[in-house]
Design an enzyme around this catalytic site. Structure first.
Site, PDB file in Angstrom:
ATOM      1  CD  GLU B  61       7.413   0.912  -4.849  1.00  0.00           C
ATOM      2  OE1 GLU B  61       7.721   2.132  -4.865  1.00  0.00           O
ATOM      3  OE2 GLU B  61       7.221   0.285  -3.798  1.00  0.00           O
ATOM      4  CG  HIS B 132      -0.352  -1.977   2.440  1.00  0.00           C
ATOM      5  ND1 HIS B 132      -0.576  -0.671   2.813  1.00  0.00           N
ATOM      6  CD2 HIS B 132       0.992  -2.114   2.375  1.00  0.00           C
ATOM      7  CE1 HIS B 132       0.582  -0.048   2.976  1.00  0.00           C
ATOM      8  NE2 HIS B 132       1.555  -0.899   2.711  1.00  0.00           N
TER       9      HIS B 132
END
Lengths: 349, 328
Positions: B61, B132
């Protein structure tokens, strides 16, 4: 903090291909006298720029951090001069004064930035670590260790997508190899076949931590293995060596559209920043050994030996350069501060 | 023509239309290619536009967000997907120190016209748990240099994403996870929704309910519930968290004199706190009652179904808060 016992001077293990044999081997790469004289002027300019900058830092005119380039001149001169900045791009790290000057930005604009003036290369909003000059294809100046590596990968990807024939080079220090983003970006650049050259300027210290105290392997080229990226360790003190490597490697990256990793061995004379505490993390013996292979000295010794220039002429050159830089300092000092309304401008459109 | 679409389909329409319109638009992200995107937003785009425009990234990322920054500086229009916005935490250095600041640090000489997008909050499916399903909106909204927006319906999702792609500033585009699969009206034509304008989503006169993204749905459901009890609630959709457009909310509060701010984010220091603060400074003399907040509870998102429901703001809490403001 104790001084860690280590062999002083350019360590043989890290010095690659016979860096001590400078007087002969690297000279096989032909550089004509006009080029060498030009390089000498550039190296003197970079060195003296920092001397005057350090003086103004101590005078309080420059605030914050100041990372001096002194000692590393042959890296920038060899590598940046081998670029074609009409089509190539540079993404730099925080030790950026030398590289922004070599990309063609006038010293007075860099001083103005250091002094926080409106006329600075980043309008006085960036400071020492954040020099930007898009028209010179100089895309920063970055204060975060390893921060520019993925950005350079993106610049290279854009060049490839735009079907331009430029390459992007990214400078960073030995400490950046310890960041995850270096390894992620090496993987991405290799996976996507991006024309980017990762240039690790290994000045033997990650801030105050010496190579053997921060790196699991003594040769950083060995830590760059595993991504299918060709790697090469070069002598960063010798402008013939840096020039020869740069011209060959940049040509290859341009032609093959693939990344490359260079480890340039060099040494910074100041601390990580010139505000550093006394340099108790390294020995005088070590510093002396590196000064014996000072990049400017290697070049001037050659020019004198070959009777291209006399010591007197070289001293005269230095005097000229200093006078010119003093004028730049004076002019930058006179420049106005940014207008107060600049505070909130350039945040977003 | 108005058609029914799920929010992820509306977002997909926006991406596809902008990719056709502008060859500089390039998508990057994890599993956005042949996998078609974990939440289907990029479905079909790899097949249509190929691997150079829809770039599958490794799980890196920090670096692929940085690649987006570099591409944007070079004039491309990267749209970078984070599979879940939670994963921004891996990329925060690039987001905060580079994407947001390069315009300023360069004295306005460079811009970073990129979009960072992905779903946030507890949804679409339940059970996302603590790493998440977070609503980390405020991390972005706190940072000058970013534009931070979140659509509350399918129409806005498409129009705002298209506007974000055309914007010369870096835009963090927060897709409300709980609404990802929800259907609604979308115009199949080319239109833009401004990135800096709040909007009244439901007219009312007794109390103002303020939300953004998924919490607007809670406000609208609460407004219907309140109407059954004879209370007229106005719903303001902030749409943008940075900059905040307070004008519609202030005008509404001038009329209702009462307000509840609804937010999926943790209450403390969250976006709702900023909105309440603005109401205090700019609508104090209009208020008849303290402004209340209904927000996420101060826990990581738990797994057990009953605990997860307890952790989230819900319609009943909004209705109760609205009624409380009316007691004064």
């Amino acid at each position: 903090m104790s001084v860690v016992a280590r062999k002083p001077g350019p360590p043989e293990s890290a010095a690659g291909n016979a860096p001590h044999a400078t007087a002969t081997a690297a000279r096989n790469f032909p550089l004509d006298t006009a080029t060498l004289k030009h390089y000498l002027r550039q190296m003197v300019t970079l060195r003296e720029f920092e001397h005057l900058g350090e003086r103004e830092f101590k005078n309080g005119l420059i605030r914050g951090y100041y990372h001096s380039y002194a000692g590393q001149e042959a890296v920038g001169v060899g590598l940046v001069n081998a670029l074609d900045l009409h089509r190539d791009y540079i993404v730099d790290h925080y030790r950026d004064h030398g590289h922004v000057l070599l990309s063609g930005v006038e010293p007075k604009l860099v001083y103005a930035e250091l002094f926080g003036r409106r006329t600075g290369v980043s309008k006085g909003k960036g400071g020492s670590m954040h020099m930007y000059s898009p028209e010179h294809h100089f895309l920063g100046g970055d204060g975060i260790v390893g921060g520019g590596i993925s950005i350079a990968t993106g610049v290279g990807l854009a060049l490839k997508q735009q079907k331009q024939d430029g390459i992007c080079v990214c400078f960073f220090g030995d400490g950046a190899l310890d960041t995850g983003t270096f390894h992620e970006s090496m993987n991405l650049a290799s996976l996507w076949q991006i024309p980017v050259v990762f240039i690790c300027v290994n000045n033997m210290y990650s801030m105050g931590t010496s190579l053997e105290r921060h790196s699991s392997l003594p040769r950083l080229v060995d830590r760059a293995q595993g991504y299918g990226v060709p790697t090469e360790q070069i002598d960063g003190q010798d402008v013939w060596a840096t020039t020869a490597a740069a011209e060959r490697i940049f040509r290859q990256v341009r032609e093959q559209q693939r990344p490359y990793f260079i480890e340039a061995l060099t040494y910074r004379y100041q601390g990580h920043g010139i505000h550093d505490k006394p340099l108790n993390y390294r020995s005088l013996e070590e510093e002396t050994a590196w000064h014996a292979r000072d990049p400017l000295k290697l070049l001037t010794d050659y020019l004198v030996q070959e009777k291209v220039l006399s010591h007197k002429q070289i001293e005269q050159l230095r005097t000229e350069v200093v006078a010119s830089l003093e004028a730049d300092v004076a002019e930058a000092k006179q420049a106005p501060e940014p207008d107060p309304e600049e505070l909130l401008q350039d945040v977003t459109l | 023509m108005i058609i029914k679409k799920a929010m992820h389909e509306a977002l997909n329409m926006a991406l596809r239309e902008e990719m056709i319109r502008d060859p500089r638009v390039v998508l990057l992200g994890e599993e956005i290619g042949p996998y078609n995107g974990v939440h289907y937003v990029t479905r079909g785009l790899f097949a249509e536009f190929g691997k150079d425009r829809v770039i599958d990234t490794p799980i890196s990322e920090e670096s692929f967000v940085g690649v987006g920054v570099g591409m944007a500086m070079m004039g491309q229009r990267p749209v970078v997907e984070l599979m879940r916005m939670d994963f921004c935490l891996r990329a925060m250095d690039q987001i905060y120190n580079h994407m947001a600041k390069i315009r300023y640090m360069s004295g306005g000489r460079l811009s970073v016209p990129m979009v960072l997008r992905g779903p946030e909050g507890p949804g679409p499916n339940p059970g996302l748990t603590a790493q998440h399903g977070q609503q980390l909106t405020v991390l972005f909204a706190h940072c000058p240099g970013l534009r931070v927006v979140s659509p509350a319906n399918q129409h806005d999702a498409k129009g705002m994403l298209k506007a974000a792609i055309r914007c010369d500033d870096p835009v963090v585009f927060l897709e409300p996870g709980p609404l990802n699969n929800k259907q609604g009206d979308v115009d199949d034509g080319d239109y833009l929704v401004p990135l800096d304008q709040a909007e009244i989503k439901h007219d009312g006169s007794d109390v103002t309910l303020i939300g953004y993204g998924a919490s607007v749905s809670l406000c609208l459901q609460a407004a219907r519930e309140l109407e059954r009890g004879g209370v007229s609630a106005e719903v303001v959709d902030m749409r943008s968290l940075r900059p905040l457009d307070m004008a519609p909310a202030l005008a509404s509060v001038a009329k209702t004199n009462r307000a509840v701010v609804v937010d999926y984010a943790w209450q403390s220091y969250g976006p709702a706190a900023e909105i309440v603060s603005r109401l205090m400074s700019d609508a104090f003399w209009d208020l008849e009652s303290p402004v209340l907040r209904v927000a996420g509870k101060e826990s990581p998102l738990p797994y057990a179904a009953n605990l997860e429901e307890l952790s989230k703001p819900n319609v009943e809490e909004v209705v109760a808060a609205a009624k409380q403001t009316l007691r004064n």
